[in-house]
Design an enzyme around this catalytic site. Sequence first.
Site, PDB file in Angstrom:
ATOM      1  N   PHE C 267      -6.573 -12.873 -11.060  1.00  0.00           N
ATOM      2  CA  PHE C 267      -7.036 -11.693 -11.574  1.00  0.00           C
ATOM      3  C   PHE C 267      -8.550 -12.079 -12.137  1.00  0.00           C
ATOM      4  O   PHE C 267      -8.825 -11.671 -13.349  1.00  0.00           O
ATOM      5  CB  PHE C 267      -6.193 -11.749 -13.219  1.00  0.00           C
ATOM      6  CG  PHE C 267      -4.718 -11.491 -12.844  1.00  0.00           C
ATOM      7  CD1 PHE C 267      -3.970 -12.946 -13.486  1.00  0.00           C
ATOM      8  CD2 PHE C 267      -3.767 -10.870 -12.016  1.00  0.00           C
ATOM      9  CE1 PHE C 267      -2.449 -12.867 -13.067  1.00  0.00           C
ATOM     10  CE2 PHE C 267      -2.540 -10.868 -11.900  1.00  0.00           C
ATOM     11  CZ  PHE C 267      -1.833 -11.927 -12.539  1.00  0.00           C
ATOM     12  N   ARG C 656      -6.429   5.870   1.639  1.00  0.00           N
ATOM     13  CA  ARG C 656      -5.065   5.886   2.354  1.00  0.00           C
ATOM     14  C   ARG C 656      -4.282   4.572   1.671  1.00  0.00           C
ATOM     15  O   ARG C 656      -4.911   3.490   1.538  1.00  0.00           O
ATOM     16  CB  ARG C 656      -5.293   5.749   3.691  1.00  0.00           C
ATOM     17  CG  ARG C 656      -4.348   5.963   4.559  1.00  0.00           C
ATOM     18  CD  ARG C 656      -4.647   6.631   5.734  1.00  0.00           C
ATOM     19  NE  ARG C 656      -3.786   6.650   6.916  1.00  0.00           N
ATOM     20  CZ  ARG C 656      -4.336   6.568   8.257  1.00  0.00           C
ATOM     21  NH1 ARG C 656      -5.691   6.080   8.203  1.00  0.00           N
ATOM     22  NH2 ARG C 656      -3.233   6.400   9.004  1.00  0.00           N
ATOM     23  N   PRO C 660       2.982   1.300   0.748  1.00  0.00           N
ATOM     24  CA  PRO C 660       3.460   1.666  -0.675  1.00  0.00           C
ATOM     25  C   PRO C 660       4.239   0.885  -1.319  1.00  0.00           C
ATOM     26  O   PRO C 660       3.733   0.693  -2.614  1.00  0.00           O
ATOM     27  CB  PRO C 660       4.394   3.123  -0.279  1.00  0.00           C
ATOM     28  CG  PRO C 660       3.798   3.357   1.176  1.00  0.00           C
ATOM     29  CD  PRO C 660       3.445   1.971   1.859  1.00  0.00           C
ATOM     30  N   GLU C 732      -7.278  -3.687  -9.097  1.00  0.00           N
ATOM     31  CA  GLU C 732      -7.937  -3.668 -10.269  1.00  0.00           C
ATOM     32  C   GLU C 732      -7.726  -2.242 -11.023  1.00  0.00           C
ATOM     33  O   GLU C 732      -7.982  -1.920 -12.158  1.00  0.00           O
ATOM     34  CB  GLU C 732      -9.135  -4.140 -10.352  1.00  0.00           C
ATOM     35  CG  GLU C 732      -9.285  -5.563 -10.143  1.00  0.00           C
ATOM     36  CD  GLU C 732     -10.593  -5.961  -9.639  1.00  0.00           C
ATOM     37  OE1 GLU C 732     -11.184  -6.427 -10.573  1.00  0.00           O
ATOM     38  OE2 GLU C 732     -11.011  -5.848  -8.481  1.00  0.00           O
TER      39      GLU C 732
END
Lengths: 331, 192, 765
Positions: C267, C656, C660, C732
Site C-alpha cells: 500500500f 478496460r 474482473p 488505489e
Amino acid sequence: MKPFAYAKAVDAATAITLRSQFATARFLGGGTNLVDLVRQGIERPDALVDVTGLPNDRIDELADGGLSVGAAVRNTAVAKHRLVRGRYPALAQAIVSGASGQIRNMATVGGNLMQRTRCDYFYDMAANCNKRHPGSGCDAIDGFNRMHAILGTSERCIAAHPSDMCVALTALDATIHVEGTRGERSIPFDAFYHLPGDTPHIETVLQPDELITSVQIPPLGFANNSIYRKVRDRSSYAFALVSVAAAIAITDGTITAVRLALGGVAAKPWRAHVAERALLGNAATPETFRRAAEAELASARAASHNGFKIELATRTITGVLRELTEPGDAR
Amino acid sequence: MNDAGDNGPARPHDGTDRADDFTVRLRVNGRAHDLRLDPRVSLLDAFREHLHLTGTKKGCNQGACGACTVLADGERILSCLALAVQYDGRDLTTIEGLATDHALHPLQAAFVEHDGFQCGYCTAGQICSAIGMFNEFQDGVPSAVTANVSSPTPELTEEEIKERMSGNLCRCGAYVGICDAVRETFANKVTR
Amino acid sequence: MKVTQSSSETTARYAPDPATDPLRHTHGYIGKSVSRVDGVLKVTGGAHFAAEFDVEHVAYAALVCSTIAKGRVVAFDLSEAKAAPGVLVVMTHENAPTMNAPSLVNMEKPKSFAASNLPIMQTAAVRWNGQPVAVVVAETLDQAGYAASLVRVTYDEETPRLSFDDLKAEATPPTDVLGEPAEITIGDAHQALADAEVSVDALYRTPPYNHNAIEPHATIAGWNDDGSLTVFDSTQAVSGYRYTLADVFGLADDKVQVVARFVGGAFGGKTGFWQNTVLCAAASKIANRPVKLTLSRQDVFRVVGGRTVAEQRVALGARRDGTLTALIHTGTTATPDHARYAEQCTFPPRHMYAVKDLFIGQRVVHLDTVANTWMRAPGESIGTFALESAIDELAYTLKIDPIAFRRINEPTKDPTSGNEFSSRHLNEAYERGAAQFGWHRRQAEPRSQRDGRWLIGQGVASAYYPALRFPGSARVRISADGTATVQAAANEMGMGTATAQIQCAAERLGLPMDKVAFQYGDSRLPDSPTAGGSCQTVSIVAAVHAAVEAVHRKLLTLANADDTSPLAHATFDQVEARAGGLFRADDPNRGATYASILQRAGQEYAEADASTAMPLELMMKYSAASYGAQFCEVRVNAESGETRVSRWLGSFDCGRVVNPKTVVSQLRGAIIMGIGMALMEETLFDERKGRIANPSLAAYHVPVNLDVPRIEIMYNDLPDPQMPLGAHGVGELGITGAAAAIANAVFNATGKRLRHLPITLDDLL
C-alpha cells in the site's frame, strides 16, 4: 524476551511449590496476555509455571444452583456451557464479545482475571508508567487517554481494566477461590482488585504464592434476564470504550432486584453500587434508569480525551436497562 | 533444497544444545517432530524457523491480527502467543496439512474461486480459522452477534460468519471473497 | 550466500480451470474473470515471502530504536548485550560499514531513490523518535530480541519540532509537488468567492495513518564470495531497491540482486527504501553471515513512515443555479527535511470541476519525524475527502442533489491544464450507480430515516485517480515447444500481477494461457517501475507489447527465409498472432505455429527485450485518469454514536478491465481501507516526545470483517484509447472519495457535518 525456566504443574500443590522455587515466577495459563507481556519486557519472570494441566478445568453445578468454574477452564468453554448460557447469559455474552475466537479458545478463566491493562503507555517501555516503575509518572494523564478510565482513578494512574468477563462476574457477585502456602481462601470479586491510589503497581490482593483455583458464581434467579453490551470503535475485536453488564427483576413495574457493572470506564471491573441503590425499589422507567446512571457517574473524573465516556456510559446503562425491561426494544 | 511443505528433519537452530532447552514432541500435520527448544520459542517460530513450515505467518507476534492461526486438536489458536513447550503432544494442523496429494481442501478451492485473498499473507490464518470456527459453531459456541445465547439458532448466517472471522485481519480487504468462500463451504453443512 | 531452494521458482503458470471452457483456440482473455495463477500457492502456504527463504547458516537481527526525537547518541553500553547468549555482533554507527546516504531524487542515477536521504547508521545523529541506533545479530530470534533489550543508550537531546498545530503557520510552498506546480492561480478565486451568491468555506483535517500491511517488512541479506550482495526483501520496488542498494554500498549495479517474489501487502509502505533493508545488509557484512531482519510490528511504526497529517481548506462559491464560480483548495502537510515529500492533496481539484476562478496551493511544514511517504492514493485519498465533502456541503446549502450538482459542473476539458480527457465518463458512472444503489429513495433532509435506535443516511462522492504509466521493460521468449515466457522484475503484493500479465501476453501472442509463463520478482529480470501509482500492470504490458512485436518480427524473418513456409512472402502488417502462431489476416488457414517456425529454422527459441519510455506525448496532450461514484449507506446508533457502514456501491470509470475477478477485489479492498480511514484509523503521535503512542494492530484499528458490508462494484469497461489495452491501474482508485462518501452519509443520517477524520462515536453523541 528474557530467558525463563518452564515447568508444568499437575496439581495446585505442585504449582505452588514450583513457584516458590523461583524468585519471580508467574503462573502461565493460555499465555494470551502473559506471553505478550513477557515478550514486551513488561513482565520479566525467571520462571513460568504452567497451570493449564491442573484438574480445575471443569464447570460444576453446585448444590444451591450456582456454578463453580475451574480457573483452568478456557474462556470458550465457559461461554458455551449450557448452564452459563441459560442462567447467566450476560456472562456468555461478555466472554464472546472479548478478543477473538482463537484467543478465547486459549485463554483461561484465571488468566482472564489476571490480565493487565492495555494502556499504550503501559506498553511503551520508553514511557513513564507508575505501574511499571512506581514513581516515574503517568504519561497517559496528559497524553492519549481516550481508552482510559474515568472511575476509580488516581493522580498516579488512569488505566482501565480491559476484561469483559470480569464485568459480568462482578455483577454476579462471584467469589474467587485461591490457594497458597498458607492454605485456601475465597475472595469476593469486588474485593479482589485494588484501585490504583498511590500504588498502581499493586493490582490485586493476590499474594505472590497464591494460585487462583476456581471462580464460584452464586445462584441468581433473575440473572437469566441479563445482558452484556459492549460499545467500541469498531464492530469487533476491540476493547470496550464502555460496557455494561446488567440483570434486573421487575414486579408490577417496580425494580425488585438489580445487578449492574461497568467495563471500559474504570480502573477495575466496576460494580455500580450507587446506581443499584438508586434503582432498587423504584419504578422501572427510563427516567429512573437515567437518574441512577447519572448518580453512578457523578464521581467520574474525566481526563483530556475521555470525557465523552460519562455521557456514553449514562446512555448505555439507560439503554441496557430499557432493553431488559421493554420486550421487543430492538438492539 | 527445502520447499515449504517438506516436513524435513528439523535441525537444532544454532547447532548447539543448551541445557535449558526442552525436548518437545510436536505432532504437525500427522507427523511427529522431536525438537530441542528454548522455552521462549513460540509455536509460530517453531513452525517457521525450526520446521521450515513457513505457510503460517507472523503478522504482529502479539495476538492482534490472526495471521498465525493454526489448529490444535481441531481448535483454532494463535500460534504466536502459544509457547511450543505448552503444546507437547498436541495434534497440530497448519495450512500445509489441509490439502492431500490429490486435492485441495474444499475451503482452499473456494478461496481460489471466490478470490478470498489478494497478497496471500493472511490467508493461511483465515483458512485455518474458518475451519476451527466451523467446529465451534457445530459445538454450539455462541458469538457476539448471536441474538439469544440461551438457545442459539443453528443457522450460520452471514453476520455470524463475519463476527466469528473478525479475529483475522485482512488489510488487502478480501473480506467479501472470504465470506463467500466460507459460506459456500460450510453454510449448508451445519449439523447441530 | 547459499540459498537452499531454487530461485527459478518465479515461474507462474496458468493452470486451466476445469470448470470453464478449454482455452485453446480462444482469444478474448482481456476481460475474462480468471482465478489467480498463484492462487494455489497462496492458499496452501506455498508462496514464499521475504522472511521465508531457506538460507543456510542465517543469523537473526533485532533493532534498537531511539527514544528521543532529536539529538545525538552520546554513549552506548553494550556490555550486557554482547555478553548475552548467542550474540554474534552488535552494530552501531561506531562500527557500521561506511555507506553512502541514499538520495531523494537522483538526477545522475534516476533509478536510485529513497524516501529519506539520511545517512544510515553513519553518525551519532538522531533525527526522529524511532530511528534505529543499533542492530544486534544473534543465532536465534529470541536471543537477538533479548540482547537488543539489553543495549543501553545515552542521548544528548536537542529541541525537536514536533507540533503540527503550533508550527503550521511557518509552512511554506514546496518547490513543486511531484513535478507539478505547488500553486495554481486561474482568474481571481478570492474575489469570485466573495462575490458568490452562495458559498462554503471550511477546514478539513486528516490524521497521520500507517499502512499496516499484515506482513511486517523483512529482509534476508547475504554477501557472496565475489563481493556481490543478494537480498530477499518485501519491497514493491524490485528494480529500484537494487539500484539504491548499489548506490548505498558503492557497488556496480550488477553486483546487487533483489528478490521479492511475494509481498504481503504494501500500500505504498514498501517502496521508500527504508533503513531496515540496508541495516540488514550492513549487519550481514560485519557479522560475515547471512542475516534475517524481520521488523516487529512496533518497529514497522517506528522505522517506516506513513501518511502525513494534513489540514486542507476548501472554499467553494456558486450561483443559485448550481454553477460553480470559485474554487479554492489549499493544504498544509508535514514532512521532515530529510524527506521533503509534500503529499499531493490538491491534485483532485486540478481536474475535477469546471470553474473559471480557481486557486490551488500547498504548503509544507518541517517536523522532526520519520519520513512520511506514499500511502494508498497519496494525495488523492485525503484530497478527495476535503473536496468531495465541501461539494456535498455546497450542494446541500443550494438544495440541489449532489449528483445533479456534479453534472452541472462536469468539465469538458481539464480545468487547469486545458488538456483533453483521454477518457472520462463520470456522469455515466453516476447515472448507472445511482440507479443500482436506489439513490432516488434517499431523502436529502438529514435525520429523515430511522430504524429503531439507528439513524440511516446515504452519501455519495467522486473517486479520482490519475492513470499513470511509467517506463517499463520486458523480455519475451517464444520457444520451439510452443510455449512462451515473459520476464519482468515486477512485484506481486496482491494485485494479481502474474495473472494479468499472462492474460495480456496470451492475448497478444495468440497462445492459450497455460502455454504462457510469467517470471518476475527478481532484479536480474528486465527493470520494472516501482509498483506504485497503480502503474505496474499497464507499464509492463506496454513493454510486453513492444517485445512481442520484436519477437514476432524475428519469427517472421525466419519464416521469410524458408521458401517452404506458408509465410515465406508475408510482411509484418499482413499477419496476426493466432492459434499459437502467425497467420495471414486475409487467409486464416495460411500460416505457421511458433513451434513449426522455430523447429524448421533449427532454433530453440526466439527472444526480444523491449523498453518503453515515459509516455510524454500522452502526458502533455491528455489528462488521463480513472473516476468513480462512491455510494454508501451508514447506520448511526442514536444512543451511542456507533457508526457502521451498511451498504456500499462503487460505480467506476476505469478503462478496460483486464480481469474482473482481481479488479473487483482491488476496488473493494481500497474501499475498505477508505472505511478504515474514515471511521477508525489514526496514528497517535505524542507531541511531547515525538513518539507514536499506538504502534500495534490492537491499538491502531483497521477494519475487521464485521465492519464491512457486501461491497458492490460496477464499472463501465470503456477502454481508454490512449492506454495499452485501454486499461488503467485500479489499485488505489477505490480509496478515493470513500471517506467523503462516508462523511456525507453521516451528515445525511445525523445532520452533523464532520470535517476531521476519523469520525468516531464521541463526535456523534
